[in-house]
Design a protein around this motif. Sequence first.
Motif, PDB file in Angstrom:
ATOM      1  N   ILE A 144       0.850  -1.186   0.000  1.00  0.00           N
ATOM      2  CA  ILE A 144       0.000   0.000   0.000  1.00  0.00           C
ATOM      3  C   ILE A 144       0.888   1.240   0.000  1.00  0.00           C
ATOM      4  N   GLY A 145       0.464   2.271  -0.711  1.00  0.00           N
ATOM      5  CA  GLY A 145       1.278   3.474  -0.757  1.00  0.00           C
ATOM      6  C   GLY A 145       0.590   4.594  -1.511  1.00  0.00           C
ATOM      7  N   TYR A 146       1.202   5.765  -1.445  1.00  0.00           N
ATOM      8  CA  TYR A 146       0.691   6.909  -2.190  1.00  0.00           C
ATOM      9  C   TYR A 146       1.036   6.750  -3.667  1.00  0.00           C
ATOM     10  N   ALA A 147       0.131   7.209  -4.521  1.00  0.00           N
ATOM     11  CA  ALA A 147       0.298   7.038  -5.963  1.00  0.00           C
ATOM     12  C   ALA A 147       1.626   7.589  -6.456  1.00  0.00           C
ATOM     13  N   SER A 148       2.018   8.758  -5.967  1.00  0.00           N
ATOM     14  CA  SER A 148       3.261   9.375  -6.427  1.00  0.00           C
ATOM     15  C   SER A 148       4.473   8.499  -6.130  1.00  0.00           C
ATOM     16  N   ASN A 149       4.459   7.844  -4.975  1.00  0.00           N
ATOM     17  CA  ASN A 149       5.580   6.982  -4.594  1.00  0.00           C
ATOM     18  C   ASN A 149       5.545   5.653  -5.335  1.00  0.00           C
ATOM     19  N   LEU A 150       4.339   5.135  -5.567  1.00  0.00           N
ATOM     20  CA  LEU A 150       4.226   3.873  -6.302  1.00  0.00           C
ATOM     21  C   LEU A 150       4.640   4.062  -7.760  1.00  0.00           C
ATOM     22  N   LYS A 151       4.407   5.236  -8.303  1.00  0.00           N
ATOM     23  CA  LYS A 151       4.856   5.516  -9.674  1.00  0.00           C
ATOM     24  C   LYS A 151       6.383   5.454  -9.750  1.00  0.00           C
ATOM     25  N   LYS A 152       7.042   5.965  -8.717  1.00  0.00           N
ATOM     26  CA  LYS A 152       8.503   5.872  -8.655  1.00  0.00           C
ATOM     27  C   LYS A 152       8.941   4.418  -8.493  1.00  0.00           C
ATOM     28  N   LEU A 153       8.172   3.660  -7.723  1.00  0.00           N
ATOM     29  CA  LEU A 153       8.496   2.256  -7.462  1.00  0.00           C
ATOM     30  C   LEU A 153       8.567   1.443  -8.748  1.00  0.00           C
ATOM     31  N   VAL A 154       7.611   1.665  -9.658  1.00  0.00           N
ATOM     32  CA  VAL A 154       7.530   0.847 -10.880  1.00  0.00           C
ATOM     33  C   VAL A 154       8.133   1.552 -12.097  1.00  0.00           C
ATOM     34  N   ALA A 155       8.688   2.738 -11.888  1.00  0.00           N
ATOM     35  CA  ALA A 155       9.176   3.549 -13.021  1.00  0.00           C
ATOM     36  C   ALA A 155      10.204   2.814 -13.869  1.00  0.00           C
ATOM     37  N   ASP A 156      11.064   2.016 -13.238  1.00  0.00           N
ATOM     38  CA  ASP A 156      12.149   1.354 -13.974  1.00  0.00           C
ATOM     39  C   ASP A 156      11.768  -0.025 -14.506  1.00  0.00           C
ATOM     40  N   TRP A 157      10.499  -0.399 -14.354  1.00  0.00           N
ATOM     41  CA  TRP A 157      10.095  -1.715 -14.842  1.00  0.00           C
ATOM     42  C   TRP A 157      10.095  -1.751 -16.364  1.00  0.00           C
ATOM     43  N   SER A 158      10.850  -2.688 -16.925  1.00  0.00           N
ATOM     44  CA  SER A 158      10.860  -2.894 -18.374  1.00  0.00           C
ATOM     45  C   SER A 158      10.954  -4.387 -18.671  1.00  0.00           C
ATOM     46  N   GLY A 159      10.561  -5.179 -17.675  1.00  0.00           N
ATOM     47  CA  GLY A 159      10.703  -6.628 -17.794  1.00  0.00           C
ATOM     48  C   GLY A 159       9.590  -7.272 -18.607  1.00  0.00           C
ATOM     49  N   LYS A 160       9.665  -8.587 -18.678  1.00  0.00           N
ATOM     50  CA  LYS A 160       8.661  -9.376 -19.391  1.00  0.00           C
ATOM     51  C   LYS A 160       7.592  -9.848 -18.410  1.00  0.00           C
ATOM     52  N   ASP A 161       6.457 -10.265 -18.967  1.00  0.00           N
ATOM     53  CA  ASP A 161       5.369 -10.744 -18.118  1.00  0.00           C
ATOM     54  C   ASP A 161       5.787 -11.951 -17.277  1.00  0.00           C
ATOM     55  N   ALA A 162       6.701 -12.745 -17.787  1.00  0.00           N
ATOM     56  CA  ALA A 162       7.117 -13.951 -17.086  1.00  0.00           C
ATOM     57  C   ALA A 162       8.270 -13.703 -16.110  1.00  0.00           C
ATOM     58  N   ASP A 163       8.765 -12.466 -16.044  1.00  0.00           N
ATOM     59  CA  ASP A 163       9.812 -12.145 -15.070  1.00  0.00           C
ATOM     60  C   ASP A 163       9.211 -12.071 -13.667  1.00  0.00           C
ATOM     61  N   SER A 164      10.061 -12.061 -12.668  1.00  0.00           N
ATOM     62  CA  SER A 164       9.601 -12.101 -11.284  1.00  0.00           C
ATOM     63  C   SER A 164       9.270 -10.708 -10.751  1.00  0.00           C
ATOM     64  N   ASP A 165       8.011 -10.519 -10.345  1.00  0.00           N
ATOM     65  CA  ASP A 165       7.639  -9.258  -9.704  1.00  0.00           C
ATOM     66  C   ASP A 165       8.294  -9.131  -8.330  1.00  0.00           C
ATOM     67  N   GLN A 166       8.360 -10.251  -7.605  1.00  0.00           N
ATOM     68  CA  GLN A 166       8.934 -10.196  -6.255  1.00  0.00           C
ATOM     69  C   GLN A 166      10.424  -9.852  -6.297  1.00  0.00           C
ATOM     70  N   LEU A 167      11.131 -10.390  -7.268  1.00  0.00           N
ATOM     71  CA  LEU A 167      12.556 -10.082  -7.395  1.00  0.00           C
ATOM     72  C   LEU A 167      12.745  -8.612  -7.774  1.00  0.00           C
ATOM     73  N   PHE A 168      11.886  -8.110  -8.640  1.00  0.00           N
ATOM     74  CA  PHE A 168      11.966  -6.700  -9.028  1.00  0.00           C
ATOM     75  C   PHE A 168      11.788  -5.785  -7.820  1.00  0.00           C
ATOM     76  N   TYR A 169      10.718  -6.017  -7.044  1.00  0.00           N
ATOM     77  CA  TYR A 169      10.458  -5.179  -5.877  1.00  0.00           C
ATOM     78  C   TYR A 169      11.536  -5.357  -4.807  1.00  0.00           C
ATOM     79  N   THR A 170      12.037  -6.592  -4.687  1.00  0.00           N
ATOM     80  CA  THR A 170      13.099  -6.853  -3.715  1.00  0.00           C
ATOM     81  C   THR A 170      14.334  -6.029  -4.026  1.00  0.00           C
TER      82      THR A 170
END
Length: 258
Positions: free
Chosen positions: A163-189
Amino acid sequence: RTEALTLFCWICLSALLIEVNCEQQEAIPEENLLVFTVATKETDGFRRFMSSAKVFNYNIKVLGRGEKWRGGTYMSPPAGGQKVRLLKSALEKVEKEDQVILFIDSYDVIFSSGPKELLKKFQQAKHRVVFSAETLIWPDRHLEDKYPYFTEGKRFLGSGGFIGYASNLKKLVADWSGKDADSDQLFYTKVYINPEKRIQINITLDNKCRIFQNLNGAIDEVVLKFEDGRVRARNVAFDTLPVIVHGNGPTKLHLNYL
């Protein structure tokens, strides 16, 4: 001199009352909460999730309806990147930067309390983004030493709920350029264990399960609490009442008993 002292005391008291009133007004209104989940098809688990959401008056925005699921399963190699892609796309449409977003799995999740308690506990965490926490590290054990240490509580990030504020979550996922089959947990970790990003985005873990209860590796911590005609999951290790219960990994069937 007495009059000056009285005036000073009155000013201090007024300032204190103003501060108390401001703190009371700062409670996040429930209408400022937006709940995102991913469900490409309806399953029994999804219907159970939506039923619990209805009981507690959550407004759910379902992402990925009708899409083919390419994010793998908990039995397959680490995956889930499709969820990050869908979240990133959905956040681009959120205009209010102070909008609070709860992103949660659905097939193996139930709510046990309402938005008011959720938002109160989020505020009490005093961070802009709060992830669920786990006892077990996954998917890469080699990253254990890079995790921050807590004096007590769970140490490892779980991507099934945050859970978080939209502005911060946008920063959280800003660098995502992976594939659908890549690991979301590893990315966030990797975002979380990067000290600079952790501070910049202002991330913490719900390490005592006040908001999120992941069941994997924690079955023995959870009992049912009966009170005032209601039953609720209670974490006996930390004496907390989680708002959300997640039957992650091999614990999915345990949700049927809660």
